[in-house]
Scaffold this active site. Structure first.
Site, PDB file in Angstrom:
ATOM      1  N   LEU A 162     -15.856 -79.534  35.277  1.00 61.15           N
ATOM      2  CA  LEU A 162     -16.575 -78.646  36.193  1.00 61.15           C
ATOM      3  C   LEU A 162     -16.246 -77.178  35.933  1.00 61.15           C
ATOM      4  CD1 LEU A 162     -16.062 -80.705  39.495  1.00 61.15           C
ATOM      5  CD2 LEU A 162     -17.894 -80.891  37.797  1.00 61.15           C
ATOM      6  N   GLY A 182     -20.416 -72.953  37.814  1.00 61.78           N
ATOM      7  CA  GLY A 182     -21.797 -73.361  38.114  1.00 61.78           C
ATOM      8  C   GLY A 182     -21.784 -74.583  39.028  1.00 61.78           C
ATOM      9  N   HIS A 183     -20.996 -75.608  38.655  1.00 57.77           N
ATOM     10  CA  HIS A 183     -20.885 -76.805  39.502  1.00 57.77           C
ATOM     11  C   HIS A 183     -20.316 -76.432  40.871  1.00 57.77           C
ATOM     12  CE1 HIS A 183     -20.336 -78.677  35.361  1.00 57.77           C
ATOM     13  NE2 HIS A 183     -21.378 -79.329  35.827  1.00 57.77           N
ATOM     14  N   LYS A 228     -30.121 -73.750  35.316  1.00 56.79           N
ATOM     15  CA  LYS A 228     -29.924 -73.608  33.871  1.00 56.79           C
ATOM     16  C   LYS A 228     -30.637 -74.749  33.128  1.00 56.79           C
ATOM     17  CE  LYS A 228     -26.073 -74.675  31.633  1.00 56.79           C
ATOM     18  NZ  LYS A 228     -26.420 -75.549  30.495  1.00 56.79           N
ATOM     19  N   ASP A 229     -30.571 -75.944  33.723  1.00 52.71           N
ATOM     20  CA  ASP A 229     -31.293 -77.090  33.158  1.00 52.71           C
ATOM     21  C   ASP A 229     -32.661 -77.147  33.825  1.00 52.71           C
ATOM     22  OD1 ASP A 229     -29.139 -78.455  31.467  1.00 52.71           O
ATOM     23  OD2 ASP A 229     -28.130 -78.155  33.367  1.00 52.71           O
ATOM     24  N   GLN A 282     -34.736 -80.321  33.407  1.00 62.51           N
ATOM     25  CA  GLN A 282     -34.133 -81.419  34.172  1.00 62.51           C
ATOM     26  C   GLN A 282     -34.494 -81.282  35.658  1.00 62.51           C
ATOM     27  OE1 GLN A 282     -30.056 -83.196  33.631  1.00 62.51           O
ATOM     28  NE2 GLN A 282     -29.547 -81.793  35.274  1.00 62.51           N
ATOM     29  N   LYS A 337     -22.817 -70.382  32.223  1.00 59.39           N
ATOM     30  CA  LYS A 337     -21.669 -71.309  32.257  1.00 59.39           C
ATOM     31  C   LYS A 337     -22.145 -72.704  31.877  1.00 59.39           C
ATOM     32  CE  LYS A 337     -18.660 -68.639  34.778  1.00 59.39           C
ATOM     33  NZ  LYS A 337     -17.248 -68.374  34.549  1.00 59.39           N
ATOM     34  N   SER A 356     -20.330 -76.708  30.444  1.00 57.12           N
ATOM     35  CA  SER A 356     -19.141 -77.449  29.987  1.00 57.12           C
ATOM     36  C   SER A 356     -19.056 -77.374  28.464  1.00 57.12           C
ATOM     37  CB  SER A 356     -19.234 -78.907  30.426  1.00 57.12           C
ATOM     38  OG  SER A 356     -19.469 -78.973  31.810  1.00 57.12           O
TER      39      SER A 356
HETATM   40  O1  PAF Z   1     -26.849 -82.084  34.453  1.00 60.33           O
HETATM   41  C1  PAF Z   1     -26.018 -83.004  34.276  1.00 60.33           C
HETATM   42  O2  PAF Z   1     -24.800 -82.787  34.266  1.00 60.33           O
HETATM   43  C2  PAF Z   1     -26.515 -84.421  34.065  1.00 60.33           C
HETATM   44  O3  PAF Z   1     -27.686 -84.445  33.327  1.00 60.33           O
HETATM   45  C3  PAF Z   1     -26.680 -85.202  35.395  1.00 60.33           C
HETATM   46  C4  PAF Z   1     -27.757 -84.599  36.264  1.00 60.33           C
HETATM   47  C5  PAF Z   1     -25.368 -85.243  36.140  1.00 60.33           C
HETATM   48  C6  PAF Z   1     -27.085 -86.649  35.087  1.00 60.33           C
HETATM   49  O4  PAF Z   1     -26.131 -87.305  34.323  1.00 60.33           O
END
Ligand code: PAF
Length: 280
Positions: free
Chosen positions: A33, A36-37, A149-150, A153, A184, A186
């Site tokens: 983490l 961002g998280h 950022k994603d 997704q 940021k 990982s």
């Molecule tokens: O963004 C992420 O870290 C991953 O794609 C997620 C949403 C946790 C799914 O594994």
């Protein structure tokens, strides 16, 4: 803060909370983490009575030649960050808990997953949708938190929630950046010193696009050519894609008409970095 390794433990805890009329936020993560998280967890803590953070490096969303084995992991540090940010429960399952033998059911999506990261990472969004759908069923959250950022997704998950009638709100949270603008991630931990020095060019190219659009430029080719030129001044950068797409359908556009999204993926050695900006 409690730590659960089984689906049943999470279900029992959430059932207890819901029985008391409490609301639940879920922050799905793959661990290692960063701030961002942390911002997602803090937002969930603000919005909900209880917050669950899942930490699971999901094998299903990694391609054959991707970094599943080397993906950074540090559960002790992650637990500390969750605790400090105010999370109530960490869900940290083993792969067999999520995918027992004879697992044959997947969640997939057309259209939104074709372009951008979907074209270079076939099967990636099938893995993301499947695991996120499972997490939604397991933690039954009122709200779930994902980073902008994603961007692809986030769009895919919002669409999945609408199409499959998940009873929850998906909350997108702003990208958190280093002082020099690098988003940021990982995966930033993979960068060598020299790659790290060159990586802020992603944000610089996107800032250029934002400024160009503010100044009235709408021609994607003109903006994109300059972004390519900027990124190619960094000898370690290899552009995977720079795309301008409609903010909702994620289909390519030739003019920036709002809402639109500029998204890019650039490799530095074996590290693949993504970033984006919205025009709205
Ligand atoms: O963004 C992420 O870290 C991953 O794609 C997620 C949403 C946790 C799914 O594994």
């Amino acid at each position: 803060m409690n730590i659960a390794e089984t689906i049943n433990q999470v279900r029992q805890t959430v059932k207890l909370w819901k029985g008391q009329g409490l609301t639940v936020g879920l922050v799905p993560t793959m661990g290692f983490l960063h701030e961002g998280h942390e911002s997602l967890i803090r937002q969930s803590v603000k919005d909900n009575d209880r917050t669950v953070v899942s930490i699971f490096v999901n094998p299903m969303q990694f391609g054959k030649n991707e970094d599943l084995e080397t993906y950074p992991r540090d559960f002790q540090r992650d637990s500390r960050i969750c605790q400090e940010a105010g999370a109530d429960l960490i869900f940290h399952p083993a792969p067999e808990e999520m995918y027992p033998p004879q697992f044959f059911t997947y969640t997939d999506m057309d259209t939104l997953t074709d372009g951008l990261c979907g074209s270079g990472r076939p099967g990636h969004f099938r893995g993301v949708c499947t695991v996120v759908g499972k997490l939604f069923h397991i933690a039954a959250p009122d709200r779930a938190y994902f980073g902008q950022k994603d961007a692809q997704q986030l769009a895919v998950i919002k669409k999945m929630v609408r199409d499959l009638n998940f009873d929850l709100e998906v909350v997108g949270c702003p990208t958190v950046r280093e002082a020099d603008g690098l988003a940021k991630s990982s995966r930033n931990s993979y960068l060598s010193e020299e790659e790290r020095k060159q990586a802020p060019v992603l944000r610089q190219a996107l800032s250029y696009a934002e400024a160009a659009v503010r100044a009235g430029e709408t021609d994607v080719k003109t903006i994109r050519d300059e972004m390519i030129r900027m990124i190619e001044t960094k000898p370690l950068a290899r552009i995977e894609y720079i795309e301008f797409v409609d903010g909702e359908t994620l289909q390519p556009v030739s003019r920036v008409e709002k809402p639109a999204l500029a998204a890019l993926a650039v490799r530095f050695g074996k590290t693949r970095l993504i970033d984006n900006c919205f025009f709205q």
